[in-house]
Design an enzyme around this catalytic site. Structure first.
Site, short mmCIF file in Angstrom:
data_model
loop_
_atom_site.label_atom_id
_atom_site.label_comp_id
_atom_site.label_asym_id
_atom_site.label_seq_id
_atom_site.Cartn_x
_atom_site.Cartn_y
_atom_site.Cartn_z
N ASN A 82 26.42 23.72 64.86
CA ASN A 82 27.32 24.87 64.87
C ASN A 82 28.68 24.46 65.39
O ASN A 82 28.81 23.55 66.21
CB ASN A 82 26.74 26.00 65.75
CG ASN A 82 27.15 25.87 67.20
OD1 ASN A 82 28.27 26.23 67.57
ND2 ASN A 82 26.27 25.34 68.02
N ASN B 13 30.61 26.69 81.86
CA ASN B 13 30.54 25.99 80.59
C ASN B 13 31.69 24.98 80.52
O ASN B 13 32.80 25.32 80.13
CB ASN B 13 30.63 26.99 79.44
CG ASN B 13 30.41 26.31 78.11
OD1 ASN B 13 30.35 25.08 78.02
ND2 ASN B 13 30.32 27.09 77.06
N CYS C 9 31.17 22.60 76.17
CA CYS C 9 31.13 22.99 74.76
C CYS C 9 31.86 21.94 73.94
O CYS C 9 33.03 21.63 74.21
CB CYS C 9 31.78 24.36 74.56
SG CYS C 9 31.75 24.83 72.81
#
Lengths: 263, 312
Positions: free
Chosen positions: B69, B127, B130
Site C-alpha cells: 500500500n 508513527n 511510515c
C-alpha cells in the site's frame, strides 16, 4: 451501516459463457437489503493468495438470492469461476451507495460496456418494478462480450447492442449508437457502467444536455467498507476536488462529480 | 476461563489483541462487525494535526500473500477526530491508543498537545516509521538519532505513555529500539510495513503511483517475528508485535517470542471479525494447554542447546 458478513453463502447456480461467469448465491440478509449499484466483497479462497476479497456489483436479487456477474480477468475471478454448485463462499455486503431511483423520470437510458453491465441488470429490473421501461445500450468488442443480451430480452427490456467487430448489432462503439439514437431527443435520466472512456463520453454528452447521469466506478479495493482508504480517486464534492473513497462514498457518482482519467 | 489480560506496566489490556493503525480506520468502521469493547485496544489510523490528502492512486496492489500500500496517511486531522470520532469511541470499554504522525517534530507535539484533555486516550503510538511519506521510504525510525530526538521531545510534552512504532527497513532494529527506550519510550511496537514495489509487465510501469509501497500481510510474518524476538531480547520495555497476524497461532508465536501484546493489521480487511476470532482462539489455546494466565507464555521460547549467537 448495516453490512452483513455471510461467511458461508452457498452457490446455488453457476453459468459460464466464454470469459464471463454468473454465480447465484444464497444470501438472505444481503438480498433483503441490497439496492441497485451496491456491491459485495467476496473471498475467492480461504488461503492467503489471493489475500484480499474481490468487489463484485450485485447483478440481481431474487428472494433470498443474489447474483454476481463477472469477467475472468485474474487470479481471484478465475478461482471464483472454478467454484462448484453447493460450494460456499464468504460474502460481505451490501456495500456502498447505489443508484438514485426516481419514479417520476420515465425516460431512462442505461449504457453498459462489457463486464460493466453487471450492476445494470438489477437496476433495470428495479426500474421495471417502478413501472419505468429503460432502454439498454449494451456494447462490447465482439458477440461473446454481449452474453447477457437474452437475459434482458427475456424480461421484455428494450436492448440496443453494438460490437466493435460488427459481429452483433451496430458496428462500432456503444457511445456512437447511443448518441445516434438520442440525436434529437433527450432521456430524462442516464445510468452507466463500463470502460472509463465510454463513461467519460456519456458524462460529457449528458452534462452538455443537462441530463442527470450516474456512473458506477470501478477500483481495486482493500476492504470495501471504508477502513483502508486504498480505493480513492479524484472526485468533486461540494465544489471541491479531493480524493474520495469509491467503496463508501460510491461506487455510484454523478457526472459532475467525477474527474475522468486522461486515457 | 483463562485470564487473557496483559499488563504493559503503564496500561493494563483485557487481552493482548490490538488493532493495528491504518487497518482499522478510526475504529467505528468496525462496530458492525465486532464488539469493540471486547478488544484489548484500538489503535486508530495515524493522525496528523491537519487533514491530509495522502498519496495519488493507485494505492494498493496485491502480491503473493501480501498487500503493498501507499495510502500516505490520508486522514481527517486531529480536530475532526476529537469532535466526531472520540465521542463515539469512548463509549467502548477498551483502550484507545492514538497513532500520532508529523511532518516535523513540532507537529507530533502539536497533535498530543491538542489531545491532552482527552482522558479517554490511554496512550500514544508514535508513527515514525511510515514508508509512504518521503522519497525512498525515508522516515525518522531509520536512524537512532532521529528516533531518539522525536521520542524525547514528545515524551517531554505529554503525561501519557508512548509506544514507538518501529520500521523493519533497517540493518539493526534492536539498535533503534534501544534508542527509543533511552529517549523514554514506554514501549515499542514493530514492525511497520516493509518497503517494496511491484511492476506491471505490460506497461513496464510501477503498479503503485508512488512507485514504492509498504508490504504487509502473511508474507512478512516470519521476518517481523524474527525482529520482534531480537528486540524483545534487547530492551527492558514492553514489545508489541505486528506483522501478518491472521490467527491465534500467529499471535501466540509473537507472544512466545517475547511480545506482551500484538497488533492485527491487514487481516482486518479480509475478515473484519478477525480480531475477536483471534481472542477466542487464544482462550481455546489456554484452555487446551491449561494455562491460567496468558502472561505465563510471554517470552517462553525454548531454544534448547542452540544459542542465538551461533545460530547462523
Amino acid at each position: 451501516m448495516s453490512v452483513i458478513k455471510n461467511s458461508s453463502s452457498r452457490i446455488i447456480d453457476k453459468k459460464l459463457s466464454n470469459n464471463y461467469c454468473v454465480i447465484r448465491l444464497e444470501a438472505q440478509e444481503i438480498a433483503s437489503k441490497a439496492q441497485p449499484g451496491q456491491f459485495v466483497m467476496i473471498r475467492t479462497t480461504s488461503q492467503t493468495y489471493p489475500l484480499l476479497r474481490r468487489p463484485f456489483s450485485i447483478h440481481d436479487v431474487n428472494g433470498n438470492e443474489i447474483e454476481i456477474f463477472f469477467q475472468k480477468i485474474g487470479l481471484g475471478t478465475n478461482l471464483l469461476s472454478q467454484k462448484k454448485i453447493n460450494d460456499s463462499v464468504d460474502v460481505l455486503g451490501p456495500l456502498g451507495k447505489g443508484f438514485h431511483l426516481d419514479a417520476k423520470r420515465k425516460e431512462v437510458a442505461i449504457i453498459g460496456g462489457g463486464k460493466g453491465i453487471a450492476p445494470l441488470y438489477f437496476l433495470a429490473r428495479r426500474l421495471l418494478s417502478l413501472e419505468i421501461s429503460p432502454q439498454i445500450f449494451y456494447g462490447g468488442k465482439s458477440t461473446s462480450d454481449l452474453c447477457l443480451k437474452n437475459k434482458f430480452e427475456e424480461k421484455g427490456i428494450d436492448i440496443f447492442c453494438s460490437t466493435e467487430d460488427g459481429s452483433l448489432g451496430f458496428k462500432g462503439l456503444i457511445t456512437e449508437m447511443f448518441e445516434h439514437e438520442f440525436e434529437s431527443s433527450n432521456p430524462e435520466q442516464i445510468y452507466s457502467c463500463g470502460p472509463e472512456l465510454m463513461m467519460k463520453k456519456i458524462a460529457q454528452w449528458a452534462m452538455k444536455r443537462k441530463i442527470n447521469a450516474e456512473f458506477s466506478l470501478e477500483s481495486v479495493m482493500g476492504c470495501g467498507f471504508g477502513a483502508c482508504w486504498g480505493c480513492v480517486r479524484k472526485i468533486k464534492k461540494n465544489g471541491e476536488y479531493g480524493l474520495h473513497k469509491i467503496c463508501e462514498e460510491g461506487p455510484v457518482f454523478y457526472a459532475d462529480e467525477i474527474v475522468w482519467q486522461e486515457n | 476461563m483463562a485470564d487473557l489480560s496483559v499488563d504493559l506496566g503503564f496500561l493494563k489490556l483485557k487481552n493482548p489483541i490490538l488493532s493495528a493503525s491504518g487497518t482499522f480506520g478510526y475504529g467505528v468502521e468496525f462496530s458492525p462487525f465486532v464488539d469493540l469493547s471486547k478488544l484489548g485496544g484500538i489503535i486508530v489510523k495515524g493522525l496528523y494535526f491537519s487533514a491530509r490528502e495522502g498519496n495519488p492512486p493507485p494505492r494498493l496492489v496485491e502480491t503473493a500473500s501480501g498487500l503493498l500500500n501507499s495510502i500516505g496517511l490520508q486522514g481527517i486531522g486531529v480536530k475532526r477526530f476529537s469532535e466526531e470520532i472520540l465521542p463515539q469511541l469512548k463509549k467502548y470499554q477498551t483502550a484507545i491508543i492514538v497513532n500520532v504522525c508529523g511532518e516535523s517534530e513540532e507537529e507530533y507535539v502539536s497533535v498530543v498537545d491538542f489531545l491532552k484533555k482527552e482522558e479517554c486516550i490511554s496512550a500514544y503510538e508514535l508513527n515514525i516509521s511510515c514508508p509512504n511519506i518521503k522519497r525512498d521510504g525515508q522516515c525518522p525510525a531509520l536512524h537512532p538519532d532521529s528516533t531518539f530526538s522525536i521520542v524525547n521531545l514528545v515524551k517531554k510534552n505529554t503525561s501519557k505513555p508512548i509506544i514507538t512504532k518501529l520500521s523493519p527497513n533497517v540493518t539493526d532494529v534492536a539498535e533503534i529500539a534501544l534508542s527509543a527506550q533511552e529517549a523514554g519510550s514506554d514501549a515499542v511496537s514493530l514492525v511497520n510495513t516493509f518497503l517494496g514495489m511491484a511492476i506491471d509487465v505490460e506497461t513496464k510501469s510501477p503498479e503503485l503511483a508512488n512507485i514504492f509501497g509498504g508490504l504487509s500481510g502473511p508474507a512478512i510474518k516470519p521476518i517481523a517475528l524474527r525482529m520482534v524476538y531480537q528486540v524483545a531480547n534487547a530492551v527492558n520495555i514492553p514489545v508489541i508485535g505486528i506483522g501478518g497476524i491472521m490467527s491465534g497461532k500467529d499471535a501466540l508465536e509473537y507472544l512466545i517470542a517475547g511480545a506482551k501484546a500484538v497488533e492485527v493489521g491487514t487481516a482486518n480487511f479480509i475478515d473484519p471479525e478477525i480480531t475477536l476470532k483471534i481472542v477466542r482462539e487464544l482462550e481455546n489455546y489456554c484452555q487446551r494447554e491449561e494455562i491460567h494466565k496468558i502472561e505465563e507464555i510471554i517470552g517462553t521460547l525454548k531454544i534448547g542447546t542452540l544459542k542465538l549467537d551461533n545460530a547462523g
